[in-house]
Scaffold this motif. Structure first.
Motif, PDB file in Angstrom:
ATOM      1  N   ASN A   1       0.760  -1.251   0.000  1.00  0.00           N
ATOM      2  CA  ASN A   1       0.000   0.000   0.000  1.00  0.00           C
ATOM      3  C   ASN A   1       0.792   1.304   0.000  1.00  0.00           C
ATOM      4  O   ASN A   1       0.201   2.369   0.139  1.00  0.00           O
ATOM      5  CB  ASN A   1      -0.993   0.004   1.167  1.00  0.00           C
ATOM      6  N   CYS A   2       2.113   1.237  -0.140  1.00  0.00           N
ATOM      7  CA  CYS A   2       2.875   2.492  -0.149  1.00  0.00           C
ATOM      8  C   CYS A   2       4.205   2.285  -0.873  1.00  0.00           C
ATOM      9  O   CYS A   2       4.572   1.164  -1.230  1.00  0.00           O
ATOM     10  CB  CYS A   2       3.135   2.961   1.284  1.00  0.00           C
TER      11      CYS A   2
ATOM     12  N   THR B   1      -1.704   1.589  -5.884  1.00  0.00           N
ATOM     13  CA  THR B   1      -1.904   1.811  -4.447  1.00  0.00           C
ATOM     14  C   THR B   1      -3.096   2.719  -4.162  1.00  0.00           C
ATOM     15  O   THR B   1      -3.490   2.852  -3.006  1.00  0.00           O
ATOM     16  CB  THR B   1      -0.630   2.401  -3.799  1.00  0.00           C
TER      17      THR B   1
ATOM     18  N   LYS C   1      -5.505  -2.528  -3.694  1.00  0.00           N
ATOM     19  CA  LYS C   1      -4.049  -2.468  -3.962  1.00  0.00           C
ATOM     20  C   LYS C   1      -3.678  -3.458  -5.054  1.00  0.00           C
ATOM     21  O   LYS C   1      -2.922  -4.406  -4.855  1.00  0.00           O
ATOM     22  CB  LYS C   1      -3.231  -2.740  -2.689  1.00  0.00           C
TER      23      LYS C   1
END
Length: 71
Positions: A12-13, A37, A42
């Motif tokens: 997610n990042c 994301t 995701k």
């Protein structure tokens, strides 16, 4: 001929992407890949040289992330 596979993940990042990158890049059948994301699931999209997504699933799990194939 390339095959596209899509997976729901918890990548997610940018830090997560950096962590999973060496694992995904080590899978020889993967031609390109990206993670959306901004999508709630995701979504990991992978272009492979084969029709078999198992190596992708194994690599992402080895990196410590969850992954589920999308139909």
């Amino acid at each position: 001929m390339s095959k596209t596979h899509k997976f729901a993940t918890n990548i997610n990042c940018g830090g997560c992407i950096a962590k999973v990158t060496p694992f995904i890049n080590a899978v020889e059948v993967i031609e390109t890949w990206s993670v959306d994301t901004t999508n709630p699931q995701k979504i990991l999209t992978v272009q492979t040289a084969t029709d078999s997504p198992e190596q992708v699933v194994e690599a992402v799990k080895k990196a410590g992330f969850k992954i589920e194939p999308l139909s």
